[in-house]
Design a protein around this motif. Sequence first.
Motif, PDB file in Angstrom:
ATOM      1  N   TYR A  12      43.201  32.829 -26.548  1.00 14.95           N
ATOM      2  CA  TYR A  12      44.186  31.916 -27.161  1.00 14.95           C
ATOM      3  C   TYR A  12      43.634  30.487 -27.177  1.00 14.95           C
ATOM      4  CZ  TYR A  12      47.869  35.513 -26.677  1.00 14.95           C
ATOM      5  OH  TYR A  12      48.619  36.647 -26.775  1.00 14.95           O
ATOM      6  N   LYS A  13      43.051  30.106 -26.060  1.00 17.66           N
ATOM      7  CA  LYS A  13      42.537  28.727 -25.959  1.00 17.66           C
ATOM      8  C   LYS A  13      41.371  28.513 -26.922  1.00 17.66           C
ATOM      9  CE  LYS A  13      44.284  28.420 -21.284  1.00 17.66           C
ATOM     10  NZ  LYS A  13      44.035  28.796 -19.888  1.00 17.66           N
ATOM     11  N   MET A  14      40.542  29.557 -27.102  1.00 12.56           N
ATOM     12  CA  MET A  14      39.413  29.417 -28.041  1.00 12.56           C
ATOM     13  C   MET A  14      39.912  29.341 -29.490  1.00 12.56           C
ATOM     14  SD  MET A  14      36.970  28.981 -26.039  1.00 12.56           S
ATOM     15  CE  MET A  14      35.823  28.649 -27.358  1.00 12.56           C
ATOM     16  N   PRO A  50      40.339  20.401 -13.521  1.00 11.20           N
ATOM     17  CA  PRO A  50      41.143  21.564 -13.162  1.00 11.20           C
ATOM     18  C   PRO A  50      41.793  22.194 -14.380  1.00 11.20           C
ATOM     19  CG  PRO A  50      42.174  19.540 -12.369  1.00 11.20           C
ATOM     20  CD  PRO A  50      40.866  19.153 -12.973  1.00 11.20           C
ATOM     21  N   GLY A  51      41.599  23.493 -14.533  1.00  9.51           N
ATOM     22  CA  GLY A  51      42.088  24.171 -15.732  1.00  9.51           C
ATOM     23  C   GLY A  51      43.440  24.817 -15.558  1.00  9.51           C
ATOM     24  N   ALA A  52      43.965  24.777 -14.362  1.00 10.94           N
ATOM     25  CA  ALA A  52      45.269  25.390 -14.098  1.00 10.94           C
ATOM     26  C   ALA A  52      45.868  24.680 -12.894  1.00 10.94           C
ATOM     27  CB  ALA A  52      45.091  26.881 -13.812  1.00 10.94           C
ATOM     28  N   ILE A  54      42.455  37.479 -22.626  1.00 11.35           N
ATOM     29  CA  ILE A  54      43.352  37.111 -23.736  1.00 11.35           C
ATOM     30  C   ILE A  54      43.756  35.633 -23.650  1.00 11.35           C
ATOM     31  CG2 ILE A  54      45.501  37.695 -24.946  1.00 11.35           C
ATOM     32  CD1 ILE A  54      43.683  40.086 -24.773  1.00 11.35           C
ATOM     33  N   ASP A  55      44.053  35.189 -22.419  1.00  7.58           N
ATOM     34  CA  ASP A  55      44.439  33.777 -22.237  1.00  7.58           C
ATOM     35  C   ASP A  55      43.307  32.861 -22.716  1.00  7.58           C
ATOM     36  OD1 ASP A  55      46.309  31.738 -20.660  1.00  7.58           O
ATOM     37  OD2 ASP A  55      44.237  31.318 -20.088  1.00  7.58           O
ATOM     38  N   ALA A  56      42.086  33.205 -22.338  1.00  9.05           N
ATOM     39  CA  ALA A  56      40.935  32.398 -22.783  1.00  9.05           C
ATOM     40  C   ALA A  56      40.791  32.477 -24.306  1.00  9.05           C
ATOM     41  CB  ALA A  56      39.659  32.880 -22.101  1.00  9.05           C
ATOM     42  N   GLY A 107      49.492  29.550  -8.078  1.00 11.21           N
ATOM     43  CA  GLY A 107      50.149  29.116  -9.320  1.00 11.21           C
ATOM     44  C   GLY A 107      49.192  28.970 -10.494  1.00 11.21           C
ATOM     45  N   PHE A 108      48.014  29.597 -10.422  1.00  9.40           N
ATOM     46  CA  PHE A 108      47.051  29.487 -11.524  1.00  9.40           C
ATOM     47  C   PHE A 108      47.296  30.574 -12.577  1.00  9.40           C
ATOM     48  CE2 PHE A 108      43.890  28.142  -7.987  1.00  9.40           C
ATOM     49  CZ  PHE A 108      44.446  26.879  -7.951  1.00  9.40           C
ATOM     50  N   ALA A 109      47.701  31.763 -12.110  1.00  8.65           N
ATOM     51  CA  ALA A 109      47.769  32.918 -13.013  1.00  8.65           C
ATOM     52  C   ALA A 109      49.041  32.891 -13.859  1.00  8.65           C
ATOM     53  CB  ALA A 109      47.718  34.204 -12.195  1.00  8.65           C
ATOM     54  N   GLU A 110      48.987  33.599 -14.981  1.00 10.45           N
ATOM     55  CA  GLU A 110      50.183  33.798 -15.795  1.00 10.45           C
ATOM     56  C   GLU A 110      51.157  34.692 -15.013  1.00 10.45           C
ATOM     57  OE1 GLU A 110      50.334  32.245 -19.024  1.00 10.45           O
ATOM     58  OE2 GLU A 110      48.723  31.338 -17.892  1.00 10.45           O
ATOM     59  N   SER A 111      52.438  34.699 -15.429  1.00 13.03           N
ATOM     60  CA  SER A 111      53.414  35.520 -14.700  1.00 13.03           C
ATOM     61  C   SER A 111      52.971  36.987 -14.732  1.00 13.03           C
ATOM     62  CB  SER A 111      54.809  35.351 -15.287  1.00 13.03           C
ATOM     63  OG  SER A 111      54.752  35.469 -16.677  1.00 13.03           O
ATOM     64  N   ILE A 117      34.386  27.431 -19.947  1.00 16.54           N
ATOM     65  CA  ILE A 117      35.210  28.181 -19.011  1.00 16.54           C
ATOM     66  C   ILE A 117      36.614  27.636 -19.205  1.00 16.54           C
ATOM     67  CG2 ILE A 117      35.685  28.555 -16.552  1.00 16.54           C
ATOM     68  CD1 ILE A 117      32.608  28.133 -16.121  1.00 16.54           C
ATOM     69  N   VAL A 118      37.490  28.439 -19.801  1.00 12.69           N
ATOM     70  CA  VAL A 118      38.808  27.928 -20.158  1.00 12.69           C
ATOM     71  C   VAL A 118      39.942  28.731 -19.507  1.00 12.69           C
ATOM     72  CG1 VAL A 118      38.149  26.745 -22.278  1.00 12.69           C
ATOM     73  CG2 VAL A 118      38.712  29.188 -22.369  1.00 12.69           C
ATOM     74  N   ASN A 119      39.586  29.549 -18.523  1.00  7.62           N
ATOM     75  CA  ASN A 119      40.635  30.231 -17.762  1.00  7.62           C
ATOM     76  C   ASN A 119      40.378  29.978 -16.276  1.00  7.62           C
ATOM     77  OD1 ASN A 119      41.522  32.961 -16.198  1.00  7.62           O
ATOM     78  ND2 ASN A 119      42.968  32.424 -17.801  1.00  7.62           N
ATOM     79  N   GLY A 120      41.331  29.295 -15.649  1.00  7.11           N
ATOM     80  CA  GLY A 120      41.176  28.921 -14.247  1.00  7.11           C
ATOM     81  C   GLY A 120      41.266  30.114 -13.312  1.00  7.11           C
ATOM     82  N   THR A 121      42.155  31.040 -13.618  1.00  9.26           N
ATOM     83  CA  THR A 121      42.383  32.197 -12.744  1.00  9.26           C
ATOM     84  C   THR A 121      41.104  33.020 -12.554  1.00  9.26           C
ATOM     85  OG1 THR A 121      44.673  32.312 -13.430  1.00  9.26           O
ATOM     86  CG2 THR A 121      43.736  34.336 -12.523  1.00  9.26           C
ATOM     87  N   THR A 122      40.470  33.367 -13.675  1.00  7.03           N
ATOM     88  CA  THR A 122      39.289  34.239 -13.570  1.00  7.03           C
ATOM     89  C   THR A 122      38.111  33.490 -12.950  1.00  7.03           C
ATOM     90  OG1 THR A 122      38.995  33.767 -15.908  1.00  7.03           O
ATOM     91  CG2 THR A 122      39.789  35.954 -15.335  1.00  7.03           C
TER      92      THR A 122
HETATM   93  N1  HSE Z   1      46.641  31.157 -16.333  1.00  9.71           N
HETATM   94  C1  HSE Z   1      46.008  30.024 -16.934  1.00  9.71           C
HETATM   95  C2  HSE Z   1      44.616  29.883 -16.327  1.00  9.71           C
HETATM   96  C3  HSE Z   1      46.830  28.802 -16.699  1.00  9.71           C
HETATM   97  O1  HSE Z   1      44.377  30.476 -15.268  1.00  9.71           O
HETATM   98  O2  HSE Z   1      43.785  29.184 -16.883  1.00  9.71           O
HETATM   99  C4  HSE Z   1      46.378  27.594 -17.464  1.00  9.71           C
HETATM  100  O3  HSE Z   1      46.438  27.801 -18.853  1.00  9.71           O
END
Ligand code: HSE
Length: 418
Positions: free
Chosen positions: A206-208, A301-303, A202-204, A189-193, A159-164
């Motif tokens: 990139y991390k993968m 914490p991932g974000a 997509i964010d996850a 403050g977890f989500a991208e702008s 699990i590499v996206n904190g927001t979802t």
């Molecule tokens: N928006 C990203 C997340 C921030 O929720 O995981 C951390 O990379």
Amino acid sequence: MKEQLRVGILGLGVVGSGSVKVLAEQQAKIKEQTGVEVSIVKALIRPGEDKEAFAKEFQLTLTTELSEIVEDPSLDAVIELIGKIHPAKEFITAALENGKHVVTANKDLMAQHGVELVEIAKANNVSLFYEASVAGGIPILRTLTANYLADEITNIRGIVNGTTNYMLTKMLEDGTSYEEALAQAQELGFAESDPTNDVDGIDAAYKMVILTQFAYGMDVALIDLEIQGIRGLSDQDVAQAQAFGYEIKLIGESVKTAGTVNVSVGPVLVPQTHALASIKNEYNGVFINSTGIGQSMFYGPGAGSLPTATSVISDLVAIAKNERLGISAPQFNEYRRPQALTPDEQVIASYYLAVTGIGQEDLQTILQNETVTAKEVVDTNGRIVVLTAPINRLQLAAVEEAVANKGTLERRMRVMEA
Ligand code: HSE
């Protein structure tokens, strides 16, 4: 011997301001351990941004001119926390070409242009570190480069996206709506702008891509990944998955099979007994299978501001140590292997399929035609959910096509083995 590391920072947003605070709190300890006084002295802000009080509190000089940071000969390193590709890429390039070490949390950029930027860093004899780009506060990248060199990773999933993960937890546990859960994740403050990248996977992804480089030395592009997000996930599917004994999580998987890799991101049915199923809110978990250690999981914490900022500052500490020891600008990850993607017929998984508009008999015929075994079949007022036995991607594609010809495949999710 270097006794000072003077740093400029690009961006004083959630993670930027957190980084200034974390360093201020830990400066004395860092000096004690490294012998180097690390200080952030200058910050680039947007024209009109009001950061005067913050700058005064932390003795920062503010500027709106990039050149005042990247061309300042008194600065040794630059932290980039603007995010996205442009102008961050140009800013980092300018800093590297001016002989500054760079620290960034920018996963979009490192996943898509990391190889090129590392070459620029090497050519200028400086380091480019990006621990905070993956899994926020979890020190996963440095762990992979240091502690897994003596091991062979066979799969890395997490699990590499904190927001979802925050959203899925709130939706499931508190009955919060998708929109409200997303608004909360943004507020915290977890989500991208622009949270599209979070919810669409997509964010996850990139991390993968970055984790795959560190785990197997292979560069994969986003186009090589299968990517699904959590948009439109229904209560029905969440409840049905639970009835089968699973939690639905947005999982990134990078699996190595016979020297080839398959990387994907999507909602996955995780057995309730699996460690990843218990990860809640903005927390992340990276679960690794390797031939030496066996199974290991890194959790945290991932974000969020301070966790991510702590990873940023850990990169500065690494630079300070290298400078102190006179180690000439090492890069983060020197492991490189030619890219080899796993052919579709060798990508094997079980799937959860939710189908409407087709009767049970017809659906059974479709499955039989592709030699797909159904382990579970639940028909709720004509919405049929099937759990398949392991099948390959070609079988899956054939089933999907046949279903689409007669009805609708409302949801398809991978099922993680226990
Ligand atoms: N928006 C990203 C997340 C921030 O929720 O995981 C951390 O990379």
